[in-house]
Structures are given as structure tokens and as C-alpha cells.
Scaffold this active site. Structure first.
Site: not given
Length: 302
Positions: A66, A70, A218, A278
Site C-alpha cells: 500500500g 501511494e 512479466r 488496497e
């Protein structure tokens, strides 16, 4: 004394042994970097964008997937941020899926050596467009996204339980999500379409830890892998998530795989979408790809 070229973004309230050991070693690192402390959810994005404007060339995300997400979104918000800066990762989170994908060491000391001595690798950067309470929104992700069961599991996970028992919290959240009637979803892309009750998109191979859900994906090939579950079987999903929590390869029978460069997922309004673990919004979801747009520091040879 000149300003260090590395900005390290860190959550001072992060819990767990990794975060504690990292804080203990901060003193010796501060000569090599500038520490930027987050103040809450989302603040790593604005810190990363400002760090680029301030001239930093390496932006380090210290935390889990997370936090990495961000910081990467902060790189995209700054003018030519992806061109000006490279991403470093100190994997202090619960899953650290993206770090695992890149072969970045999971100990802070060796990961820091990678930041100082590693090489920059260019990887693809997917962009998700979703719906939020404030209207349409865009969010980049690095590893994977999903609509349906995993969106509900991530959206419903207890943060307190996650801090207490780690990955097992997702098992309990998933089992709770399985009690609801699964949505009927449709994915479309240039040259194809498919229906199912749960859909995941992988930029890399791993999902939810060291679990290979996207075997052909990939990070640098300009393609995504779409994994579709036509029907949700609570027994098989529970076995798969339990395997995931134990760090083993999950058994996901009946899954279909498609290689795409962009796609749209439609379904019932309010169907949750997750990206990099998230919750980011709800359907409809559109994903496009920016080939080799993100530079990440990895160990030599990775």
C-alpha cells in the site's frame, strides 16, 4: 553539506518487528537520505510528489504494498516525475508482493544495500480508472488489481486484526465475503470478452504473497494477465487463500487466463475494486498500460 539525493518516506506509526528494527537503524541512514514521515493514509503520495519537486532523484517507499502504491502515485503526480526519479523499496509490510516479484531482499539492511548499489529496472505501470463517492478517479498500481471477491475481502478486512495476525486477516475477510452472492462480471478487450464472478489482473506473477496466480505475467513485457473465475466455489477459494496465508502456491481450479494490454470490467454498480491490496473504488473499471514507465531499484541481475 549537500542535500542527500534520496528521500525516504516512512510511517512513524508503523507496527511490527520489521518497522521497530528499521527505526533502530535510522540513525546511521540519515546521513545517506532525508526522512519524510507520513501523517496518515494518502500522505505518502503528496510527500513523494513534493520530494520530486524538491529535486530528489531516488524516492524510497518504506512499508508494504500500500505504501509502495501511494509513493508510485506520487511519482505520477509530479511533472515528469516518472522520468526524473527512480523508486526504491524497503519492504516492511505484511505481504511485500511487489518486492518479492522484483527479487528485492525482504530484510531492511539488504534492501537498503539494493537502494544504494542496485540497478534501475524499467517496469510497466498500469493505470486503473474506477468510480468513487467523489466521482470517476484514476489510480496507478504496480502488481495486481481485482474486482469482486478480492475487492470485498480487502475492503472488509479489519485493520486491527491485520496488525495482530498478519496475512490470516485476509482469510477471515475472504470467508466473510464469500457469504454474499457473487457479482456477474464481464471483461472486454480488443479481440475478446469473458464473463465470470471474480476477475484479477496481474502485472507480475504474484498475488497476495508468494502465490503465483498469473504464471505468464512479466513486469516489462507491455502486457497484463487477466485471471477469471467463472464460478466462485467457497471450498476451493478457502483452500487457495489458506495456502496463500501459509506462503504456499495456491490451488485455484477452474481459472481462465488471458493476455491483454488494456481492458474494461463491467458489473453491478458498487462492486468493489482493489489495487495492490488496497480498496480504490467500484466498477466500472478500465485498465490501460504505460510500458516500462516506472524505474525501480533492484539487485544486480534482477
Amino acid at each position: 553539506m549537500s542535500q542527500p539525493s534520496i528521500a525516504l518516506i516512512f510511517n512513524p506509526a508503523a507496527r511490527g518487528d520489521k518497522a521497530r528494527r528499521f527505526r533502530e537503524s535510522l540513525g546511521q541512514l540519515l546521513n545517506e537520505c532525508t526522512l519524510l514521515e507520513t501523517s496518515g493514509p494518502g500522505s505518502a503520495t503528496s510527500l513523494a510528489a513534493q520530494a520530486i519537486r524538491d529535486g530528489y532523484k531516488t524516492i524510497v517507499a518504506s512499508g508494504g504494498d500500500g505504501t509502495v502504491n501511494e509513493v508510485v502515485n506520487g511519482l505520477t503526480q509530479a511533472r515528469d516525475g516518472l522520468g526524473q526519479a527512480q523508486l526504491g523499496i524497503l519492504p516492511l509490510g505484511t505481504m511485500n508482493v511487489f518486492a518479492r516479484e522484483l527479487g528485492i531482499p525482504l530484510t531492511a539492511r539488504r534492501a537498503w544495500e539494493t537502494i544504494l548499489l542496485g540497478q534501475a529496472r524499467a517496469v510497466d505501470l498500469p493505470l486503473a480508472k474506477v468510480q468513487t463517492d467523489a466521482g470517476p478517479a484514476e489510480r496507478c498500481f504496480v502488481q495486481m488489481a481485482g474486482a469482486g471477491l478480492d475487492g470485498d475481502a480487502v475492503g472488509g478486512v479489519s485493520i486491527a486484526l491485520k496488525k495482530k495476525i498478519g496475512p490470516l486477516a485476509y482469510l477471515f475477510s475472504t470467508l466473510a465475503a464469500l457469504k454474499a452472492k457473487p457479482p456477474r462480471l464481464t471483461a472486454t478487450w480488443d479481440g475478446g470478452s469473458v464473463r465470470g464472478e471474480w476477475m484479477c489482473v496481474g502485472n507480475g506473477r504474484f498475488f497476495g504473497g508468494p502465490v503465483v496466480l498469473f504464471p505468464d505475467a512479466r513486469l516489462s513485457d507491455g502486457r497484463l494477465e487477466l485471471c477469471v473465475f467463472p464460478r466462485i466455489n467457497p471450498g476451493s477459494v478457502a483452500r487457495g487463500v489458506a495456502s496463500m496465508a501459509l506462503g504456499q502456491i495456491g490451488d485455484w481450479p477452474g481459472a481462465e487466463h488471458h493476455r491483454v494490454s488494456e481492458l474494461t470490467v463491467d458489473g453491478p454498480a458498487g462492486t468493489r475494486v482493489q489495487a495492490d491490496g488496497e480498496f480504490i473504488g467500484t466498477l466500472p473499471l478500465t485498465i490501460t498500460l504505460q510500458p516500462r514507465a516506472l524505474k525501480v531499484l533492484v539487485p544486480p541481475g534482477k
